[in-house]
Design an enzyme around this catalytic site. Structure first.
Site, mmCIF file in Angstrom:
data_model
loop_
_atom_site.group_PDB
_atom_site.id
_atom_site.type_symbol
_atom_site.label_atom_id
_atom_site.label_comp_id
_atom_site.label_asym_id
_atom_site.label_seq_id
_atom_site.Cartn_x
_atom_site.Cartn_y
_atom_site.Cartn_z
ATOM 1 N N ARG A 12 38.130 62.323 19.961
ATOM 2 C CA ARG A 12 36.804 61.807 20.312
ATOM 3 C C ARG A 12 35.695 62.642 19.674
ATOM 4 O O ARG A 12 34.822 62.113 18.983
ATOM 5 C CB ARG A 12 36.603 61.803 21.838
ATOM 6 C CG ARG A 12 37.460 60.857 22.623
ATOM 7 C CD ARG A 12 37.342 59.397 22.244
ATOM 8 N NE ARG A 12 35.994 58.866 22.238
ATOM 9 C CZ ARG A 12 35.590 57.827 21.507
ATOM 10 N NH1 ARG A 12 36.445 57.213 20.696
ATOM 11 N NH2 ARG A 12 34.359 57.387 21.567
ATOM 12 N N ILE A 13 35.716 63.950 19.896
ATOM 13 C CA ILE A 13 34.621 64.784 19.389
ATOM 14 C C ILE A 13 34.682 64.890 17.868
ATOM 15 O O ILE A 13 33.659 64.785 17.188
ATOM 16 C CB ILE A 13 34.630 66.180 20.054
ATOM 17 C CG1 ILE A 13 34.383 66.042 21.569
ATOM 18 C CG2 ILE A 13 33.582 67.096 19.423
ATOM 19 C CD1 ILE A 13 33.081 65.353 21.963
ATOM 20 N N ARG A 78 50.048 71.637 11.099
ATOM 21 C CA ARG A 78 50.036 72.107 12.491
ATOM 22 C C ARG A 78 49.421 73.500 12.603
ATOM 23 O O ARG A 78 48.777 73.818 13.596
ATOM 24 C CB ARG A 78 51.460 72.135 13.060
ATOM 25 C CG ARG A 78 52.017 70.758 13.334
ATOM 26 C CD ARG A 78 53.375 70.816 14.012
ATOM 27 N NE ARG A 78 53.903 69.465 14.202
ATOM 28 C CZ ARG A 78 53.614 68.677 15.229
ATOM 29 N NH1 ARG A 78 52.792 69.104 16.176
ATOM 30 N NH2 ARG A 78 54.136 67.461 15.326
ATOM 31 N N THR A 120 34.576 73.433 19.387
ATOM 32 C CA THR A 120 33.889 72.334 20.067
ATOM 33 C C THR A 120 34.345 72.228 21.523
ATOM 34 O O THR A 120 34.627 71.144 22.033
ATOM 35 C CB THR A 120 34.101 70.988 19.350
ATOM 36 O OG1 THR A 120 35.450 70.566 19.548
ATOM 37 C CG2 THR A 120 33.809 71.083 17.868
ATOM 38 N N CYS A 150 30.081 70.014 26.934
ATOM 39 C CA CYS A 150 29.007 69.014 26.980
ATOM 40 C C CYS A 150 28.167 69.192 28.240
ATOM 41 O O CYS A 150 26.939 69.040 28.209
ATOM 42 C CB CYS A 150 29.587 67.601 26.908
ATOM 43 S SG CYS A 150 30.847 67.228 28.142
ATOM 44 N N THR A 151 28.806 69.561 29.349
ATOM 45 C CA THR A 151 28.070 69.723 30.605
ATOM 46 C C THR A 151 27.194 70.966 30.576
ATOM 47 O O THR A 151 26.049 70.944 31.049
ATOM 48 C CB THR A 151 29.055 69.759 31.792
ATOM 49 O OG1 THR A 151 29.847 68.560 31.772
ATOM 50 C CG2 THR A 151 28.320 69.843 33.116
ATOM 51 N N HIS A 177 30.930 62.642 35.992
ATOM 52 C CA HIS A 177 31.369 62.677 34.596
ATOM 53 C C HIS A 177 32.211 61.464 34.219
ATOM 54 O O HIS A 177 33.133 61.079 34.929
ATOM 55 C CB HIS A 177 32.182 63.959 34.357
ATOM 56 C CG HIS A 177 32.244 64.377 32.921
ATOM 57 N ND1 HIS A 177 32.931 63.658 31.970
ATOM 58 C CD2 HIS A 177 31.693 65.437 32.274
ATOM 59 C CE1 HIS A 177 32.806 64.262 30.796
ATOM 60 N NE2 HIS A 177 32.057 65.339 30.959
ATOM 61 N N THR A 180 37.553 60.980 30.425
ATOM 62 C CA THR A 180 37.858 61.594 29.129
ATOM 63 C C THR A 180 39.336 61.397 28.792
ATOM 64 O O THR A 180 40.121 60.929 29.620
ATOM 65 C CB THR A 180 37.536 63.106 29.118
ATOM 66 O OG1 THR A 180 38.379 63.762 30.070
ATOM 67 C CG2 THR A 180 36.075 63.355 29.439
ATOM 68 N N ARG A 232 35.005 62.867 38.390
ATOM 69 C CA ARG A 232 35.317 61.974 37.274
ATOM 70 C C ARG A 232 35.225 60.536 37.792
ATOM 71 O O ARG A 232 35.838 60.210 38.815
ATOM 72 C CB ARG A 232 36.718 62.259 36.734
ATOM 73 C CG ARG A 232 36.861 63.624 36.052
ATOM 74 C CD ARG A 232 36.032 63.676 34.782
ATOM 75 N NE ARG A 232 36.155 64.946 34.084
ATOM 76 C CZ ARG A 232 37.050 65.195 33.130
ATOM 77 N NH1 ARG A 232 37.923 64.259 32.769
ATOM 78 N NH2 ARG A 232 37.072 66.364 32.525
#
Length: 331
Positions: A12-13, A78, A120, A150-151, A177, A180, A232
């Site tokens: 995602r990020i 890897r 990240t 992010c929070t 939230h 995720t 969540r």
């Protein structure tokens, strides 16, 4: 100068960082490493259930991506030590696998030829965390840094404005939230977090978060003064912070609003936003500010005890600040 960036981890990020980079002239993505094959990588980049289709052309040629006519090297290693970042001139690696979150593990990117690394996610050791709007000015040339969570990126700028203007004695944060990737579509095994294994679309799930405590790392003056938890909820994107604090200096809610608005229009423009509209979560899908203060949603019990509400697109806002941190450490 264009900063050449490699992305390790195309989840995602990783993908939203890639999309955000296409809108910047100072950053060029030159390489991606992930265990996905290039064809599938192209598909995942082209189509996104949350953010829509990619605005540009995506092709695959000889096992590499061609995006808007530019070749991007694709590898499937890897071990980051084998990535040979120097072969494509990578200045900074965006470490987006969620796995290599310590100095020791992330340093393999340096071994492989990168100059610097941005994690990240919050570091799992003492690797320094930097949040735009909070402590970018404290950067001292470290080659491996974290963009926190992010929070924390939502909470820290707001907490800084409140603390600088009125002083925070203590506070509790709740983040409501969005779902995720670590969550389950239906009930499934989750040995370390039993509640976290329950179906994401069926439940409001209480969860732990280190985001509030991490604010004490980026703003030492708040160390030990904040903690928090998460719920969540079954939404695909956009989250909201509820910060309840006791203030040292008495202030009306109107005075608090004025201080946040002044910061949002001044030194924190592009990081902290301000709205008096009747907004809901989907109104912030694609929001690049990491914290948008909702003036109508907050409430004061008295002049020393207030609840403040701030929205964030936990994918887009955060990913844009990853790029801001990359640019900052490359100066």
């Amino acid at each position: 100068m264009t900063i050449k960036v490699g992305i390790n981890g195309f989840g995602r990020i990783g993908r939203i960082v890639f999309r955000a980079a296409q809108k910047r002239s100072d950053i060029e993505i030159v390489a991606i490493n992930d265990l996905l094959d290039a064809e599938y990588m192209a598909y995942m980049l082209k189509y996104d259930s949350t953010h829509g289709r990619f605005d540009g052309t995506v092709e695959v040629k000889d096992g590499h991506l061609i995006v808007n006519g530019k070749k991007i090297r694709v590898t499937a290693e890897r071990d980051p030590a084998n990535l040979k970042w120097d072969e494509v001139g990578v200045d900074v690696v965006a470490e987006a696998t969620g796995i290599f979150l310590t100095d020791e593990t992330a340093r393999k990117h340096i071994t492989a030829g990168a100059k610097k690394v941005v994690l990240t996610g919050p570091s799992k050791d003492n690797t320094p965390m930097f949040v735009k709007g909070a402590n970018f000015d404290k950067y001292e040339g470290q080659d491996i840094v974290s963009n926190a969570s992010c929070t924390t990126n939502c909470l820290a700028p707001l907490a800084k404005v409140i603390n600088d203007n009125f002083g925070i004695i203590e506070g509790l944060m709740t983040t409501v939230h969005a779902t995720t990737a670590t969550q389950k579509t239906v009930d499934g095994p989750s040995h370390k977090d039993w509640r976290g294994g329950r179906g994401a679309s069926q439940n409001i799930i209480p969860s732990s978060t280190g985001a509030a405590k991490a604010v004490g790392k980026v703003l030492p003056e708040l160390n030990g003064k904040l903690t928090g938890m998460a719920f969540r909820v079954p939404t695909p994107n956009v989250s909201v912070v509820d910060l309840t604090v006791r203030l040292e200096k008495a202030a009306t809610y109107e005075q608090i609003k004025a201080a946040v608005k002044a910061a949002a229009e001044g030194e924190m423009k592009g990081v902290l936003g301000y709205t008096e509209d009747d907004v809901v979560s989907t109104d912030f899908n694609g929001e690049v500010c990491t914290s948008v203060f909702d003036a109508k949603a907050g409430i004061a019990l008295n002049d020393n005890f207030v609840k403040l509400v701030s929205w964030y697109d936990n994918e887009t806002g955060y990913s844009n600040k990853v790029l801001d941190l990359i640019a900052h450490i490359s100066k």
